[in-house]
Every structure is written in C-alpha cells, then in structure tokens.
Write a protein that holds these residues in place. Structure first.
Motif, PDB file in Angstrom:
ATOM      1  N   PRO A 195       0.818  -1.210   0.000  1.00  0.00           N
ATOM      2  CA  PRO A 195       0.000   0.000   0.000  1.00  0.00           C
ATOM      3  C   PRO A 195       0.852   1.259   0.000  1.00  0.00           C
ATOM      4  O   PRO A 195       0.469   2.267  -0.562  1.00  0.00           O
ATOM      5  N   SER A 228       1.646   2.154  -3.600  1.00  0.00           N
ATOM      6  CA  SER A 228       0.566   2.566  -4.502  1.00  0.00           C
ATOM      7  C   SER A 228      -0.408   3.547  -3.877  1.00  0.00           C
ATOM      8  O   SER A 228      -1.151   4.204  -4.588  1.00  0.00           O
ATOM      9  N   ARG A 253      -2.922   2.656  -2.455  1.00  0.00           N
ATOM     10  CA  ARG A 253      -4.247   2.015  -2.536  1.00  0.00           C
ATOM     11  C   ARG A 253      -4.333   0.964  -1.435  1.00  0.00           C
ATOM     12  O   ARG A 253      -3.316   0.385  -1.037  1.00  0.00           O
ATOM     13  N   LEU A 256      -8.989  -1.023  -8.821  1.00  0.00           N
ATOM     14  CA  LEU A 256      -9.123  -0.076  -7.705  1.00  0.00           C
ATOM     15  C   LEU A 256      -8.182  -0.321  -6.539  1.00  0.00           C
ATOM     16  O   LEU A 256      -7.850   0.602  -5.801  1.00  0.00           O
ATOM     17  N   PHE A 257      -7.839  -1.587  -6.317  1.00  0.00           N
ATOM     18  CA  PHE A 257      -7.105  -1.924  -5.091  1.00  0.00           C
ATOM     19  C   PHE A 257      -5.854  -2.727  -5.407  1.00  0.00           C
ATOM     20  O   PHE A 257      -5.717  -3.293  -6.490  1.00  0.00           O
ATOM     21  N   ASP A 258      -4.970  -2.813  -4.409  1.00  0.00           N
ATOM     22  CA  ASP A 258      -3.866  -3.773  -4.510  1.00  0.00           C
ATOM     23  C   ASP A 258      -4.415  -5.090  -3.998  1.00  0.00           C
ATOM     24  O   ASP A 258      -4.384  -5.364  -2.792  1.00  0.00           O
ATOM     25  N   LYS A 314     -14.318   1.019  -1.095  1.00  0.00           N
ATOM     26  CA  LYS A 314     -13.942   2.311  -1.681  1.00  0.00           C
ATOM     27  C   LYS A 314     -14.361   3.459  -0.751  1.00  0.00           C
ATOM     28  O   LYS A 314     -13.586   4.387  -0.499  1.00  0.00           O
TER      29      LYS A 314
END
Ligand code: DGY
Length: 336
Positions: free
Chosen positions: A8, A11, A13, A33-35, A319
């Motif tokens: 995280p 990124s 994210r 959208l996410f790791d 999110k």
C-alpha cells in the motif's frame, strides 16, 4: 493465493485479500481499484491462512465459508481495518470482537433478497407438488404414462404459509406467495408497520408456537443469531401439523436438523425443502434419499446478476471506507 501486486505504501491504494474466487468482472474491477490478492484456486482458506491474511492486509473480503472467531481476530495485524464480507449473512464473523478491535465489518444486504425469495418459492412448490419424484421418474425412464392417481401432490393455493423472519427476504417471499394464493402469516422480532402488513395481506403472530401449530407450510427467512439458534427446536417442530411442510433458505442453524430429520424419517412431517444445513457442506445422511425432501447446495442467491451486485456492494464498501467515509453497509453488534 497469488502474491500481492504491490504494497500500500507504494501505490497508496488499500491492500485487499479476497478469500474465494469472485465473478470475473468483480475481480477485474477490484484489480483496477485496489492492490488486491485474489484467490487463484477458490479453495477454502485454512484457519492459519486466514490469520496470516489478516496480518498482511488492510481489508479482508471473506465469504460465509470463512469462520473468523475471537482467537483469530486477536492475531490480526494492526493494519486490518475492514472486513468487507461478500454476502448478507454475517454469523460466521465475530462482530463484537471486531468492533472492540476497531475493525469495521460490512455485508451485502438487499441485493440477494429477490433471488433468495425465488428459490424459496421454488421449494414451496417443489416439495408439495413432488417435483423431485417426477423428475426422477422421467430421468430413470420409468414413466408408464398418465394415470389419474399417479404422483399426486398437494395444492398450495389457499394454504397457510407461516414466514419466520419478515425482513427483506421474508417480505419478498410474501409478495410471491400472495400471488400464488397462499394465506400469509408471519412471526418476526418486530411487527411490521400496518400499511406493510396490509400491502402483503400478512397476519402477525406474536407467539411463534401458536403460529407453527396452524400452518401448512413454514418458511424460514430469518438470520442466524444467538437468538435464533435452534429457534425451530425439537419441541417447536412437534407443534407442526403432520401434514405441514418446512422450507429453509436462511441458515441451517435456525432448525434443529437432527430433530427435523427424525420427524421426516418417522413421517411426522409431510416434507421439507432445504437449501441450508447446520454443518455445511455436511448434510445429515438420513436426509439423503427421502422422497419428500428436496435438498439444494446453498444456492438461494446463486445468480450471475446477484453475485455481480454483491461484488459491487463489496467494492463500494471498501472504496467508501478507503476514501475516509463510513461504508454504507456497516454491520453492528446491535443487529444481532
Ligand atoms: C448470504 O449472503 O449470506 C447468503 O446465504 C449467500 O447465499
């Protein structure tokens, strides 16, 4: 499990671990959208693997097959801040301990009510009308042709349906059942507003015992909580008429499965339609092969549309949380 794509800190994210395979479009969106660490093989994670996942991630996305208890949560890493369950039921998660440890829990309510109600209706029709026996006759090539007395079931029109748990799913069942000419009765922790009762044509029973004794079909649609564990106990099941049918698309734990099995084997109940079981995926072997029992593999909400909607809810919860807001579907211990 595959390796995380990045940390995280690299990124910015959230790192998300998903315990089971999800529909491809849901996984694709999560990758954007996410790791995210996705399940490569859809195998149920062991207790140790779940703990390890809770130590290395910000968000865990479990399903109903992942039982996460107090001892496991005690070993979670400090970075674990959200458990975004893929599913409406949360009886497999220790919500109270999570709250005490500052871990938010969310679920996916609402989006599976209509599909589950459809499956409930399918069982309400299938058992009294002996669908399973008819299908078997055809598949085994044993049908000798029409006869006035063969494979007679029971009419559901005009019969009394008792719905146990009148939340979203219970009400969706009531709407369908009303159209099939069933009389709607219900028992619920809280009585519905009178306008909703009027719309559904539903009669409230404060006493579950009294309702059970008068029903032709009982449908279980309440969640499993400490208060509903074995709500249909051996004693209560005995209140049912021997001609009654029972349908469960909620959670196996709400019914004493051994007591129910005994009654079905002894002919003390007319039949049952069960989509859920106390010790899934184990099923009481004495239930298998009973002609008046339809068993399904917990597939009440298993539609492509429903699973996609569940995925969207999980993503929205993560999110919203990652953006610093309260996720829309937060689960609280007071809901138990
Ligand atoms: C749920 O979401 O809890 C359902 O039981 C899955 O079918």
């Amino acid at each position: 499990m595959s390796e995380p794509e990045s940390s995280p800190s690299q990124s910015g994210r959230p790192r998300v671990v998903v315990t089971r395979r999800l529909p491809e479009p849901v996984e694709a969106r999560m990758r954007e959208l996410f790791d995210v660490e996705l399940s490569a093989d859809d195998r149920q994670m062991s207790r140790e693997d779940l703990v390890a996942a809770m130590q290395r991630t910000d968000v865990l996305v479990p399903t109903l097959t992942d039982h996460i208890d107090q001892a496991m949560l005690a070993q979670a890493g400090d970075r674990l801040k959200l458990i975004a369950n893929f599913g409406a039921g949360f009886d497999h998660l220790d919500i109270e301990t999570a709250r005490r440890r500052g871990i938010l829990v969310t679920n996916t309510p609402g989006v599976l009510a209509e599909d589950t109600a459809d499956m409930t209706m399918a069982l309400i029709l299938a058992v009294p009308r002996r669908l399973q026996e008819g299908v078997a006759l055809m598949q085994e090539g044993k049908w000798q042709g029409w006869s006035p007395t063969s494979i007679m079931g029971h009419r559901i029109w005009g019969k009394r349906l008792g719905i146990l748990g009148m939340g979203r799913i219970g009400q969706a069942v009531a709407r369908r059942a009303k159209a099939f000419g069933l009389e709607i009765h219900y028992h619920n922790r809280r009585r519905l507003h009178e306008s909703t009762e009027a719309q559904l044509g539903a009669r409230y029973w404060e006493s579950l015992d009294q309702m059970l004794a008068r029903m032709d079909i009982v449908s279980v649609n309440c969640p499993h909580t400490p208060g509903t564990y074995h709500l249909l106990s051996a004693r209560r099941l005995k209140l049912l008429k021997p001609s009654a049918y029972i349908v469960n698309t909620a959670r196996g734990e709400v019914i004493d499965e051994n007591a129910l099995t005994r009654m079905l084997v002894n002919g003390d109940l007319a039949g049952a339609g069960l989509d859920v079981f106390e010790q899934e995926p184990a099923v009481n072997p004495r239930l298998l092969g009973l002609p008046n029992v339809v068993l399904l593999p917990h597939m009440g909400s298993a539609t492509e549309e429903g699973r996609a909607d569940m995925g969207e809810k999980v993503i929205l919860n993560i999110k919203t949380f990652a953006d610093g807001h309260r996720p829309p579907d937060q689960v609280l211990p007071s809901m138990l």
